[in-house]
Design a protein around this motif. Structure first.
Motif, PDB file in Angstrom:
ATOM      1  N   CYS A   7      12.938   4.657  -3.522  1.00 56.46           N
ATOM      2  CA  CYS A   7      11.722   4.044  -2.954  1.00 56.46           C
ATOM      3  C   CYS A   7      10.552   5.024  -2.915  1.00 56.46           C
ATOM      4  O   CYS A   7       9.426   4.630  -2.610  1.00 56.46           O
ATOM      5  CB  CYS A   7      12.004   3.465  -1.575  1.00 56.46           C
ATOM      6  N   GLY A   8      10.807   6.301  -3.204  1.00 59.25           N
ATOM      7  CA  GLY A   8       9.727   7.281  -3.286  1.00 59.25           C
ATOM      8  C   GLY A   8       9.264   7.865  -1.964  1.00 59.25           C
ATOM      9  O   GLY A   8       8.289   8.603  -1.922  1.00 59.25           O
ATOM     10  N   ALA A   9       9.954   7.545  -0.868  1.00 61.61           N
ATOM     11  CA  ALA A   9       9.502   8.021   0.454  1.00 61.61           C
ATOM     12  C   ALA A   9       9.820   9.489   0.694  1.00 61.61           C
ATOM     13  O   ALA A   9       9.104  10.159   1.429  1.00 61.61           O
ATOM     14  CB  ALA A   9      10.119   7.166   1.554  1.00 61.61           C
ATOM     15  N   CYS A  10      10.898   9.994   0.099  1.00 62.47           N
ATOM     16  CA  CYS A  10      11.251  11.391   0.350  1.00 62.47           C
ATOM     17  C   CYS A  10      11.891  12.036  -0.874  1.00 62.47           C
ATOM     18  O   CYS A  10      12.472  11.361  -1.718  1.00 62.47           O
ATOM     19  CB  CYS A  10      12.133  11.524   1.592  1.00 62.47           C
TER      20      CYS A  10
ATOM     21  N   LYS B 110       8.462  12.104   8.868  1.00 58.89           N
ATOM     22  CA  LYS B 110       9.664  12.885   9.159  1.00 58.89           C
ATOM     23  C   LYS B 110      10.795  12.025   9.707  1.00 58.89           C
ATOM     24  O   LYS B 110      11.925  12.484   9.799  1.00 58.89           O
ATOM     25  CB  LYS B 110       9.338  14.072  10.059  1.00 58.89           C
ATOM     26  N   ASP B 111      10.513  10.789  10.064  1.00 61.27           N
ATOM     27  CA  ASP B 111      11.557   9.877  10.536  1.00 61.27           C
ATOM     28  C   ASP B 111      12.247   9.132   9.401  1.00 61.27           C
ATOM     29  O   ASP B 111      13.156   8.360   9.647  1.00 61.27           O
ATOM     30  CB  ASP B 111      10.946   8.844  11.498  1.00 61.27           C
ATOM     31  N   CYS B 112      11.826   9.332   8.173  1.00 62.98           N
ATOM     32  CA  CYS B 112      12.339   8.508   7.082  1.00 62.98           C
ATOM     33  C   CYS B 112      13.551   9.088   6.369  1.00 62.98           C
ATOM     34  O   CYS B 112      14.058   8.483   5.450  1.00 62.98           O
ATOM     35  CB  CYS B 112      11.230   8.154   6.093  1.00 62.98           C
ATOM     36  N   PHE B 113      14.042  10.261   6.814  1.00 62.49           N
ATOM     37  CA  PHE B 113      15.235  10.796   6.159  1.00 62.49           C
ATOM     38  C   PHE B 113      16.202  11.429   7.153  1.00 62.49           C
ATOM     39  O   PHE B 113      15.822  11.810   8.255  1.00 62.49           O
ATOM     40  CB  PHE B 113      14.857  11.819   5.078  1.00 62.49           C
TER      41      PHE B 113
ATOM     42  N   CYS C  88      15.613   3.426   1.888  1.00 63.00           N
ATOM     43  CA  CYS C  88      16.340   2.791   0.788  1.00 63.00           C
ATOM     44  C   CYS C  88      17.829   3.119   0.797  1.00 63.00           C
ATOM     45  O   CYS C  88      18.600   2.513   0.052  1.00 63.00           O
ATOM     46  CB  CYS C  88      15.715   3.167  -0.559  1.00 63.00           C
ATOM     47  N   GLY C  89      18.265   4.059   1.640  1.00 61.13           N
ATOM     48  CA  GLY C  89      19.681   4.387   1.750  1.00 61.13           C
ATOM     49  C   GLY C  89      20.190   5.364   0.711  1.00 61.13           C
ATOM     50  O   GLY C  89      21.357   5.744   0.743  1.00 61.13           O
ATOM     51  N   ASP C  90      19.347   5.784  -0.205  1.00 65.47           N
ATOM     52  CA  ASP C  90      19.769   6.716  -1.247  1.00 65.47           C
ATOM     53  C   ASP C  90      20.144   8.077  -0.658  1.00 65.47           C
ATOM     54  O   ASP C  90      19.445   8.590   0.211  1.00 65.47           O
ATOM     55  CB  ASP C  90      18.617   6.967  -2.238  1.00 65.47           C
TER      56      ASP C  90
END
Ligand SMILES: [Zn+2]
Length: 63
Positions: free
Chosen positions: A31-34, A50-53, A14-16
């Motif tokens: 988006c709640g992913a991390c 672990k690839d999402c941040f 989400c770019g946050d």
């Protein structure tokens, strides 16, 4: 021991950019992913994958 200056991560989905500013300040991206936790005491990241941040942790070495 390293001192945490900025305890932050960026979610790639989400770019946050989220930052935990104090101990037990548990912050989740939109988006709640991390999530990031720990403020200036410890660096803890909770994630779906672990690839999402991107880790934006800034530390300072203490003598
Ligand atoms: Zn996100």
């Amino acid at each position: 021991m390293a001192k945490i200056i900025k305890n932050a991560i960026q979610c790639k989905l989400c770019g946050d950019i989220i930052e935990s500013k104090y101990t037990h300040d548990f912050v989740t991206c939109s988006c709640g992913a991390c999530s990031v936790d720990g403020g200036h005491e410890y660096h803890r990241v909770v994630f779906k994958s672990k690839d999402c941040f991107i880790d934006l942790l800034v530390e300072e070495e203490e003598e």
